[in-house]
Design an enzyme around this catalytic site. Sequence first.
Site, PDB file in Angstrom:
ATOM      1  N   SER A   1      18.067  16.059   0.554  1.00 38.04           N
ATOM      2  CA  SER A   1      19.486  16.182   0.197  1.00 38.04           C
ATOM      3  C   SER A   1      20.340  14.937   0.420  1.00 38.04           C
ATOM      4  O   SER A   1      21.477  14.888  -0.043  1.00 38.04           O
ATOM      5  CB  SER A   1      20.116  17.350   0.953  1.00 38.04           C
TER       6      SER A   1
ATOM      7  N   LYS B   1      30.394  14.908   4.490  1.00 38.75           N
ATOM      8  CA  LYS B   1      29.883  16.089   3.764  1.00 38.75           C
ATOM      9  C   LYS B   1      30.539  17.346   4.336  1.00 38.75           C
ATOM     10  O   LYS B   1      30.723  17.452   5.558  1.00 38.75           O
ATOM     11  CB  LYS B   1      28.363  16.155   3.901  1.00 38.75           C
TER      12      LYS B   1
ATOM     13  N   SER C   1      21.584  18.022  -2.081  1.00 38.64           N
ATOM     14  CA  SER C   1      22.857  18.684  -1.946  1.00 38.64           C
ATOM     15  C   SER C   1      24.009  17.755  -1.569  1.00 38.64           C
ATOM     16  O   SER C   1      25.171  18.093  -1.807  1.00 38.64           O
ATOM     17  CB  SER C   1      22.741  19.776  -0.877  1.00 38.64           C
TER      18      SER C   1
END
Lengths: 481, 483, 92
Positions: free
Chosen positions: A175, A76, A151
Site C-alpha cells: 500500500s 494518510k 491504498s
Amino acid sequence: MVELTITELRKKLDSKEISAAELTQAYLDRIDAVDGKLESYITVTPEKALAAAEKAQKSIDEGNATPLCGIPMAIKDNICTEGVLTTASSRMLENFIPPYNATVMEKLDNAGAVTLGKVSMDEFAMGGSTQTSYFKKTKNPFDLSRVPGGSSGGSAAAVGADLCAAALGSDTGGSIRQPAAFCGVTGLKPTYGRVSRYGLIAFASSLDQIGPVARSAEDCALILNTIAGYDFHDGTVSKLPVPDFTEKIGMDMKGIKIGVVSDFFAEGVDDEVRQSVLSAIDSYKAMGAEIIECSMPSLKYAIAAYYLISSAEASSNLARYDGIKYGHRADVAGSYSDLIVASRSEGFGDEVKRRILLGNYALSSGYYDAYYGKAMGLKQKIREEYAHIFEKCDLIITPTAPTVAYGTNENIDDPKKMYQADFCTVTVNIASLPAISTPCGYNKDGMPIGMSVVGKMWDESLVIGAADAFEKNFARQGAKL
Amino acid sequence: MSVSDYIPVIGLEIHSELLTKSKVFCTCSAEFGGEKNTRCCPVCSGLPGTLPIINQTAVEYAIKAGYALGCEISKFSVWDRKNYFYPDLPKAYQISELYYPICLEGAVPIEYEENGEKKTKTIRINHIHLEEDAGKLVHDDLNGVSLCDYNRCGVPLVEIVTEPDMRSPEEARTLVETIALLLQYAGVSDCKMEEGSIRADVNISLMPKGATEFGTRAEIKNVNSLKSIYRTIEYEIKRQAQILDRGGKVIQETRRFDANKGETKSMRTKEDAHDYKYFPDPDILQVNLRDEDLERIKASLPEMPKERTAKYIGMGIPEKEAKIIVSDKLISDFFEDTLKAYNNPKSLVNFINGEIMRRINLGEIDMTAPAFDAVNVAKLVEMSDTEKVSKNDAKEIFREMAEKGGNPEEIAKNRGMLIVTDTSKVLEVIESVIAANEKAVNQYKSGDVKVFGFLMGQCSKSLRGAATPKVIKEELEKKLASL
Amino acid sequence: MELDMVRYLSKLAKLDFTDEELEQAVGDMTSIIGIMDTIKDIDITYDPYKDNHNVYLEDLRKDEPMPSLPTDKLLQNAVNQDGCFVVPKVVE
C-alpha cells in the site's frame, strides 16, 4: 519550490531563502488550485499548518532545525491525529476525532514537521486504487483518468502532484510501494517492527507498517530517521538500535549481490514493466553489482496466504466499529444487535464487507485449519524461502506492480483480478522485510513504472542506498498537473 | 428415578481478578470502583489504532496462581483473541489464552464435611490462563437504555479451569473457597465475591448411578457467590433429573442463575450465531519464561495455608484452632503480626479465636481495616496473661480498641482497670480490714476458716485495680497467721 | 460459496445484506474463495514456536499506573449520558 526534495528545501529554509510559513503557504495555495481535480486531501488544516510553520521557523532561526523542521507533509487518513478528523476513508469514521496522537505524529511534531492535512486512501487501507474511499476517490497526477494506486493513493498522488513535500502512508500488502510506483514517486515500507503502529488504524496487525512516500530515497531515509524506533505503546516494535538510514546514501554498488527471482517477472507482468525493471537491473550490473538468479516456489500461494491472514486479522480488528463508542451510528430503533448491525452495514463499503466475510470464513470453526492455519504455515514457509535467498544475496529487485496505473473504471469491480495484482508486493509484508519502490521508467503513455528493492530484515539502509544509487542516474519526470 | 439415582458431574471455570496496580494491557489503574469511565484510556476503551502492552506483574501473578494450585507452568504462552460482540467489550474481542495457556495441569486438595463425616478429595486443574476482564453495564429503565462503564475493562483475570471432578454442590463450594484462600495467600487476588473479583461458570451434567459416560452438560455463567454456586448446582440437579426422568434430553446450552428466584434460565438468543473464532493476537508477541524466572517467582511465593497450619500446630496450637486461624488470611496475617510482639501463640489464638472472632461475627469489626493494630492486641493479651488487667477488663478494653483503637495500657489506666501491685497499700488495707472486723478475725483464728472469704472480699473491694487477687490472698494469709 | 454460508458469515460479522447484495456477495465470495483454494494443494501447518521473538518477562511493561484519559475526551465521539456510553437496553 513545491517540487523540491526535502534535502533541497532544507537548504533553502536554513539559508533563509524561504521561510517555513512561505513554504507551507505555497503548498496550501497549490492544494487550493489543484486538489479539486486530484482529490487527494480529505482534510486540510491550514491554521494548524501555519502555526506549526511559525514554530518551526523559530527553531530554524535559533539554529536548532532538525532535518524535517518546517517541511510540509501530508498524513494518510488512517493515522490518528489528535483533534483532527481521522476517517480511514470510511463512512464508519465520518465524524471520528481522535483524542490522542499516533506515535509517528508525536515524533513528526517534535521534529518540527508541518502537517498540511489528511489524505485519502482505500477504505481501511483495503484496496489498491483509492477508489474504495468513501470520501475522495483520488486520481493519478500523471493522468486524471487513472487511479493513483492504493491504498496510500492520497499520499502518493499528493507527493506526485507537489501538494506536499512528502507524506506518510501505510503498507500492509504493498500500500505504500504500489501507489508510489503508479504516481512516479519513492515509497518505503520499513521492516515490520521498525516503526510504531500505535495510532495507525489497524487493518492487518501482523503486516501493517507505516512508512514514508517522498521524492527520493534520501528523503525517505530522513523521514524514517524521525519516525523509527522503540515505542512504549507498541509491544511489536523492535528495541534494536536505530541506525542513521542515510548512512548508505551515495554508496558504491560494486560487489553488492542482487537477487532476481524469475517468478516475479512471470506471466501477468506487463511487457513494458518487465523490460523497464530488467533494464534497471542491467544498470545495477553496470554499476558493479552482481546479479544472482533465484526462485521462490511458494510465490504461487502468496496471494491466498496474504488475503487469508490479512482478512482474518481485519475481521477482528474491524469488529470494534459498532457506532457506540465512535463513528457512524445508524438511526434505528431496536436492540443493541439491531443498532450495531445497521451501523456496520451502513458504515462499511463493499470491499471492506467482503474482507470481513472472508476473514470470518477463514477463522470459523471447521475452516480454521484449512484456511487460516495453512496461511500462517505458508507465511513461515515464505519467510524461510526469503531467508534462503538472502543467504546468497544482499538485495532482491522485483517489479512493484505488474502494470502501470489503470483507468479508474477498471479492475476495482472484480475482486479476483484486483487481488491477483498484488503478487509482487505481498510477500515482503508476509516476511516482514523492508522494501522501497522507486521509478525506473515510463511506458509509452508516459505512465511511471516502479521497481522494488527488497532487503533483509532491519537492512533499510542498504535498501535506501541502492535505490539512491539508481535514482542518481535516472531522469525522473514530474507529473504535469 | 429420583434425584439420588443420578450422579452430578461438575466442573468449574473460576475467574479471579489479579491485584495488579495497573490493567493488564494498558496503564490505567486496575483498582476496583471509581467514577464511571474515569479509569479508561484509548487502549482499554478500544479506540482505533491502539495496541495492548502486557503488564509483567500480571504474568507473574498468573504464574504464582499456578504454583498455588499445584500447576505446571508453561515456558511459552501465546495470547489469542476471543471474538464476540457485547457492549461491555469495546474491542469486540477479549484477549485470552486458548491454545498455549500459561499454567498447565494442577491439583487442589479439598476437605469438607458431608453428613457430619469429614471427607477429603483432590480436584484436578486442567489449566489456568490469563485474560482481561470486560466492563460493566448499568441499566437505565427510565430511558430504556443501558450505560457502558469501561473502568473494569482490561483488569487482569486468571481463569482456572477444573476437570469435571466434583460430584456434589458441597464439593464445588469447598473448591471455590479453597482456591480463593490459596490465591489470597499467594498474594495475587483478594477474591472478594461482593466486588466480583472472583466468580465462576458452572458446568454440570447428570449420569445415572453406575454409568461411566457423562451426560450432556449445561453451563451456568457468572455465578458470583459461594451460596449461589451451591444453589445453582442444587437447582440444576433437580432440573436435569426431571428432564431425564421424563425421558427427555438435556440441551447443551448456556444458562444464567437468578439469585432472587433461585433458578437458572437459558441465555440463548435466537438470532445469534456463535463462534469465538479464536486466533493468535498479532499485536502481542509470545512470552518466554526461563527456569531462573520460574524459580525466582516460586521462591517469592509467601507461606501457603498448609505450611502455616503445620507451623501453628508445631507451636502447640490445637489443629482445630490452627485451621480456624488459617482459614481467613486476614486473621492469620494478624496473628502473625501479634506473634512478633508477644511470643505466646496459645494465648493469642485463644484471644483471637474467642474475643476477636466473636466481634467479627457480630459485625463490629472489619478486618480489612480494623481500628486496632496487632502490636496493641498483643500487648493487651500480655497484660491479661500477666494479670495487669483482669480477664473481664481485657475484654472491655478490647471493645474500646475495636471501636476507637488506642493503647491498652492507657485505656486501662484511664478507666482504672490497671492492676499495679502496691504492697504497702495492700498491707495498709489489710490492717484496716482486720481492725474493722475483729469478730471475723477471731472466728478465723479459732479455726473457722470459712470466714477467710469474707475478709478477702473486704480487702478486694478496697484494693480494686491495685493488686491481683493472688497477692491479696497471700498477704492476707501471712498477716492472719502472724496475729 | 453457498448462500447459507454467506448468510451465516454475515451474522457472525454483524452485517446485514439486502437480497440483491446477498446474491452479489455470494458471487464475489465464490470467486474469492477460488483464489484462496490455491492453498489446498499444499500440506502445511503453523508452528507458533517458529514465530518466537524471544520476548522474556523483563521485556514486559512494569506495573505502574499512569493517568487515564479525561472522561469527556473518552466520550467525545459517542452518544453519552452520565459519563457513560449509551446502548439500547440490553436484556440479560
